[in-house]
Design a protein around this motif. Sequence first.
Motif, PDB file in Angstrom:
ATOM      1  N   LEU A 299       0.507  -1.371  -0.168  1.00 62.48           N
ATOM      2  CA  LEU A 299       0.068  -0.050  -0.141  1.00 62.48           C
ATOM      3  C   LEU A 299       1.142   0.856   0.033  1.00 62.48           C
ATOM      4  N   SER A 300       0.270   2.200  -0.695  1.00 60.75           N
ATOM      5  CA  SER A 300       0.914   3.407  -0.736  1.00 60.75           C
ATOM      6  C   SER A 300       0.739   3.878   0.943  1.00 60.75           C
ATOM      7  N   PRO A 301       1.794   4.971   1.750  1.00 64.82           N
ATOM      8  CA  PRO A 301       1.555   5.516   2.824  1.00 64.82           C
ATOM      9  C   PRO A 301       0.483   5.872   3.294  1.00 64.82           C
ATOM     10  N   ARG A 302      -0.291   6.457   1.698  1.00 63.88           N
ATOM     11  CA  ARG A 302      -1.212   8.212   2.214  1.00 63.88           C
ATOM     12  C   ARG A 302      -2.522   7.039   2.668  1.00 63.88           C
TER      13      ARG A 302
ATOM     14  N   LEU B 272     -21.468   1.309  13.312  1.00 63.31           N
ATOM     15  CA  LEU B 272     -21.871   0.909  14.753  1.00 63.31           C
ATOM     16  C   LEU B 272     -21.250   1.410  15.552  1.00 63.31           C
ATOM     17  N   THR B 273     -19.966   1.861  14.676  1.00 68.91           N
ATOM     18  CA  THR B 273     -18.551   2.415  15.329  1.00 68.91           C
ATOM     19  C   THR B 273     -18.538   3.809  16.176  1.00 68.91           C
ATOM     20  N   PRO B 274     -18.351   3.418  17.663  1.00 64.11           N
ATOM     21  CA  PRO B 274     -19.008   5.179  17.933  1.00 64.11           C
ATOM     22  C   PRO B 274     -18.060   6.420  16.901  1.00 64.11           C
ATOM     23  N   ALA B 275     -18.340   7.335  17.038  1.00 70.23           N
ATOM     24  CA  ALA B 275     -18.119   7.926  16.346  1.00 70.23           C
ATOM     25  C   ALA B 275     -16.493   8.581  17.086  1.00 70.23           C
ATOM     26  N   ASP B 276     -16.781   8.332  18.241  1.00 71.17           N
ATOM     27  CA  ASP B 276     -15.175   9.263  18.943  1.00 71.17           C
ATOM     28  C   ASP B 276     -13.368   8.438  18.590  1.00 71.17           C
ATOM     29  N   THR B 277     -13.982   6.758  18.465  1.00 68.53           N
ATOM     30  CA  THR B 277     -13.220   5.716  17.728  1.00 68.53           C
ATOM     31  C   THR B 277     -13.124   6.093  15.966  1.00 68.53           C
ATOM     32  N   ARG B 278     -13.503   6.445  15.606  1.00 68.36           N
ATOM     33  CA  ARG B 278     -13.490   5.884  14.619  1.00 68.36           C
ATOM     34  C   ARG B 278     -12.285   6.523  13.543  1.00 68.36           C
ATOM     35  N   ALA B 279     -12.022   7.674  13.198  1.00 70.28           N
ATOM     36  CA  ALA B 279     -10.285   7.618  12.919  1.00 70.28           C
ATOM     37  C   ALA B 279      -9.529   6.212  13.266  1.00 70.28           C
ATOM     38  N   ARG B 280      -9.641   6.411  14.961  1.00 73.19           N
ATOM     39  CA  ARG B 280      -8.273   5.183  15.100  1.00 73.19           C
ATOM     40  C   ARG B 280      -9.126   3.978  14.851  1.00 73.19           C
ATOM     41  N   GLU B 281      -9.967   3.751  14.670  1.00 70.09           N
ATOM     42  CA  GLU B 281      -9.979   2.460  14.143  1.00 70.09           C
ATOM     43  C   GLU B 281     -10.189   2.712  12.470  1.00 70.09           C
ATOM     44  N   ALA B 282     -10.073   3.168  12.354  1.00 71.23           N
ATOM     45  CA  ALA B 282      -9.599   3.604  10.549  1.00 71.23           C
ATOM     46  C   ALA B 282      -8.820   3.222  10.616  1.00 71.23           C
ATOM     47  N   GLN B 283      -7.323   4.161  11.721  1.00 73.46           N
ATOM     48  CA  GLN B 283      -6.167   3.837  11.353  1.00 73.46           C
ATOM     49  C   GLN B 283      -5.129   2.336  11.804  1.00 73.46           C
ATOM     50  N   ARG B 284      -6.452   1.723  12.185  1.00 75.64           N
ATOM     51  CA  ARG B 284      -6.052   0.308  12.964  1.00 75.64           C
ATOM     52  C   ARG B 284      -5.830  -1.116  11.872  1.00 75.64           C
ATOM     53  N   VAL B 285      -7.440  -0.210  11.148  1.00 79.12           N
ATOM     54  CA  VAL B 285      -7.413  -1.719   9.935  1.00 79.12           C
ATOM     55  C   VAL B 285      -6.471  -1.496   8.921  1.00 79.12           C
ATOM     56  N   PHE B 286      -5.918   0.090   9.036  1.00 84.14           N
ATOM     57  CA  PHE B 286      -4.779   0.260   7.456  1.00 84.14           C
ATOM     58  C   PHE B 286      -3.725  -0.074   7.665  1.00 84.14           C
ATOM     59  N   GLU B 287      -3.386  -0.674   9.350  1.00 85.25           N
ATOM     60  CA  GLU B 287      -1.970  -0.819   9.798  1.00 85.25           C
ATOM     61  C   GLU B 287      -2.005  -2.297   9.092  1.00 85.25           C
ATOM     62  N   ARG B 288      -3.135  -3.229   9.378  1.00 83.77           N
ATOM     63  CA  ARG B 288      -2.773  -4.789   9.308  1.00 83.77           C
ATOM     64  C   ARG B 288      -3.098  -4.562   7.954  1.00 83.77           C
ATOM     65  N   LEU B 289      -3.735  -3.769   7.021  1.00 80.57           N
ATOM     66  CA  LEU B 289      -3.695  -4.084   5.214  1.00 80.57           C
ATOM     67  C   LEU B 289      -1.669  -3.456   5.043  1.00 80.57           C
ATOM     68  N   GLN B 290      -1.516  -2.622   5.855  1.00 79.79           N
ATOM     69  CA  GLN B 290      -0.232  -2.526   5.668  1.00 79.79           C
ATOM     70  C   GLN B 290       0.863  -3.473   5.752  1.00 79.79           C
ATOM     71  N   SER B 291       0.349  -4.960   6.727  1.00 77.15           N
ATOM     72  CA  SER B 291       0.953  -5.930   6.842  1.00 77.15           C
ATOM     73  C   SER B 291       0.739  -6.820   5.570  1.00 77.15           C
ATOM     74  N   VAL B 292      -0.320  -6.677   4.443  1.00 73.05           N
ATOM     75  CA  VAL B 292      -0.408  -7.654   4.086  1.00 73.05           C
ATOM     76  C   VAL B 292       0.638  -7.901   2.681  1.00 73.05           C
ATOM     77  N   GLU B 293       2.227  -8.583   2.479  1.00 71.50           N
ATOM     78  CA  GLU B 293       2.210  -9.286   1.415  1.00 71.50           C
ATOM     79  C   GLU B 293       1.809 -10.061   0.345  1.00 71.50           C
TER      80      GLU B 293
END
Length: 105
Positions: free
Chosen positions: A5-8, A82-103
Amino acid sequence: MMSMLSPRFARDVGCRADLMWRCDLEDPSRSSAFVDTATTDEFVAVPEATRMGVAVFEEPVSGHRVVVVLRTGRVQVRLDALTPADTRAREAQRVFERLQSVEAP
């Protein structure tokens, strides 16, 4: 190995509720390999949602989905509504980090 993935990573332009985020594959021609590896190692394929050049897979515990446009290499993270609004950015970043580990092989 390096991430496919691109880092952006950013909130998708059309999303005002922080539920959709996007990134891109560095090499769109490797999108099928990325999907194959992700759905084997990290996520579960959602075959009934996959149509005409789009692959969909999800993180079973959270219900978050990932949509990959195979031709362009666009990757969209769709958080469960149903993801709480105050955790959405953090959750998205966590999923992105998991995707970054896919090789891909």
